[in-house]
Design a protein around this motif. Structure first.
Motif, short mmCIF file in Angstrom:
data_model
loop_
_atom_site.label_atom_id
_atom_site.label_comp_id
_atom_site.label_asym_id
_atom_site.label_seq_id
_atom_site.Cartn_x
_atom_site.Cartn_y
_atom_site.Cartn_z
N GLN A 83 31.39 27.17 24.64
CA GLN A 83 32.71 26.86 24.11
C GLN A 83 33.72 26.68 25.25
O GLN A 83 34.52 25.75 25.24
CB GLN A 83 33.16 27.98 23.17
CG GLN A 83 34.55 27.75 22.58
CD GLN A 83 34.97 28.88 21.66
OE1 GLN A 83 34.21 29.82 21.43
NE2 GLN A 83 36.18 28.80 21.13
N ARG B 279 25.10 35.03 21.66
CA ARG B 279 26.55 34.80 21.49
C ARG B 279 27.25 34.58 22.83
O ARG B 279 28.24 33.84 22.91
CB ARG B 279 27.17 36.00 20.77
CG ARG B 279 26.72 36.12 19.31
CD ARG B 279 27.37 37.31 18.64
NE ARG B 279 26.88 37.45 17.27
CZ ARG B 279 27.24 38.43 16.46
NH1 ARG B 279 28.09 39.38 16.88
NH2 ARG B 279 26.75 38.49 15.22
N ARG C 33 33.37 30.02 15.50
CA ARG C 33 33.47 31.27 14.76
C ARG C 33 32.56 31.26 13.54
O ARG C 33 31.93 32.26 13.19
CB ARG C 33 34.92 31.51 14.33
CG ARG C 33 35.13 32.82 13.57
CD ARG C 33 36.57 33.00 13.21
NE ARG C 33 37.42 33.01 14.41
CZ ARG C 33 38.75 33.10 14.38
NH1 ARG C 33 39.38 33.14 13.20
NH2 ARG C 33 39.44 33.10 15.50
N SER C 34 32.49 30.07 12.86
CA SER C 34 31.62 29.98 11.69
C SER C 34 30.15 30.04 12.08
O SER C 34 29.31 30.49 11.32
CB SER C 34 31.90 28.68 10.92
OG SER C 34 31.59 27.54 11.73
N GLY D 69 37.36 26.41 18.08
CA GLY D 69 37.28 27.86 17.85
C GLY D 69 36.82 28.18 16.44
O GLY D 69 35.99 29.08 16.23
N GLY E 120 29.12 31.59 14.94
CA GLY E 120 28.82 32.81 15.69
C GLY E 120 28.20 33.91 14.86
O GLY E 120 27.39 34.70 15.33
#
Length: 413
Positions: free
Chosen positions: A165, A158, A147-148, A143, A150
């Motif tokens: 993911q 996305r 997140r880094s 995650g 995204g």
């Protein structure tokens, strides 16, 4: 699970250890084959991201190597020792994951190695706990990585990143479950094999003990046959010879009669030897009926001692061969003792065989004896063994000067 620490020498599944090393080698190779630091640094700086892992590649490899070395010693006893060992592995995984967090690659193999080791160290509850912890750590690391990433991908992509993911989470979860089930199956199979091996060893020991008991029983049977068959005939023969020697000068005619009887008894002894040998060879020689055999014993008693016993034989149903042989040997041993030791003037023999069972009585009015001092004699011991073999109860009553009484009771079938 083994009862001592698992090391390379006693590892129950050496191929799992090799698999660990292979997975760690893949992870280390992935780190060492990253693009050059300057190139990654330019890319990272241009994106506004500081590539922290690029500053510590050797430290990351060192953590993985230390993690691999922990697999060469897995404690299986001591709660705190095992907990500390697992905590050290988790700590190394966290450090390694943190250093690789902003890298372009993800290495889930170390989590699988953690699950494999936990199966060898702890019980089922501990294995499930470690597997769940590995899954949560992987989800957290995944995650953070997505997140880094995204924020640097276009909005239309996305959705695909989120699907990727999710697919990785499901695939990795299934991999963990498969690994857990596989190692558990291997451990259960090993446990079953260990139990089977122990059971096989127990069976071998039992077979050896059974063979030894059978040998001892056979020796006892041979000893009883020799004692019961030859003892009676040789005792009577010895008495006849002693009488012939004493009367050889005073009454040659009577001495000759005793010698003739001794010769007959010698023939009987020889016949007993042949019959015993045939019995030991599991042959079934032609035998007289039990009643005829008992009458022969009575004739021997009369010829040896001059006693005419009181006889009551009522065999109202056929007897098994083993039962008849045991009864004959019991009476034979009892009469031999009377001839040798009793100095009796009256003997009573009674045998009743009917549907109620078998009842044998042999009584004399001789000198008697103290049972407590002769209970270990081989004659009485053999009589008790024969009675036990046919499921009967033998009682011997005697006192010095009061004769002897032998009773055998076998319940009916």
């Amino acid at each position: 699970m083994t009862t001592r620490a698992i090391q390379f020498q006693n590892h129950p599944f050496r191929f799992l250890l090799y698999l660990e090393w292979g997975l760690l080698a893949v992870s280390i190779t992935g780190i060492l084959t990253m693009p050059p630091m300057r190139e990654i640094g330019r890319r990272g700086l241009s994106n506004g991201v500081a590539p922290a892992f690029t500053h510590w590649p050797l430290f990351t490899v060192g953590c993985l190597l230390l993690f691999g070395l922990l697999g060469l010693y897995l404690p299986t006893k001591g709660f705190w020792l095992r907990l500390g060992h697992i905590a050290a592995q988790v700590a190394l995984i966290l450090v390694t994951s943190g250093l690789m967090l902003r890298g372009a690659r993800l290495f889930p193999f170390i989590y699988l190695v953690l699950v494999i080791r936990s199966c060898l160290m702890v019980g089922l509850v501990g294995r499930i706990t470690v597997t769940s912890l590995a899954f949560l750590l992987f989800m957290t690391t995944l995650g953070l990585k997505f997140r880094s990433v995204g924020g640097r991908v276009p909005r239309p992509v996305r959705h695909l990143v989120g699907s990727l993911q999710m697919n990785l989470v499901v695939f990795f979860g299934l991999s963990l479950v498969f690994t857990l089930l596989l190692v558990n199956a291997l451990l259960n199979e090993r446990t079953i094999q260990t139990r089977l091996q122990k059971a096989n060893e127990d069976l071998k020991r039992a077979a050896v003990q059974t063979k030894q008991l059978a040998t001892a029983e056979e020796r006892s049977r041979i000893a009883r046959e020799i004692h019961d068959s030859l003892g009676h005939s040789l005792t009577a023969l010895n008495i006849q010879l002693e009488g012939a020697i004493k009367l050889s000068q005073r009454d040659p005619q009577k001495s000759q009669q005793l010698l003739t009887e001794a010769k007959r008894l010698g023939s009987v002894a020889l016949q007993d030897v042949r019959q015993s040998v045939a019995t030991l060879r599991n042959k079934s020689p032609n035998q007289k009926s039990l009643q005829s055999q008992l009458n022969t014993l009575i004739d021997t008693l009369t010829a040896s001692t001059g006693i005419t016993p009181s006889i009551n034989l009522q065999i109202l149903k056929p007897l098994p061969e083993a039962m008849g042989a045991a009864l004959y040997r019991l009476v034979q041993e009892g009469i031999t003792n009377i001839v040798k030791h009793a100095n009796a003037t009256a003997v009573e023999l009674s045998l009743m065989v009917d549907d109620q069972g078998t009842r044998l009585l042999l009584r004399d009015n001789g000198d008697g004896f103290d049972i407590s001092q002769t209970s270990t004699g081989f004659g009485l011991q053999g009589m008790r063994e024969r009675a036990q073999a046919i499921g009967g109860q033998l009682t011997v009553n005697s006192r010095p000067g009061e004769g002897c009484e032998i009773r055998l009771t076998v319940p009916g079938t």
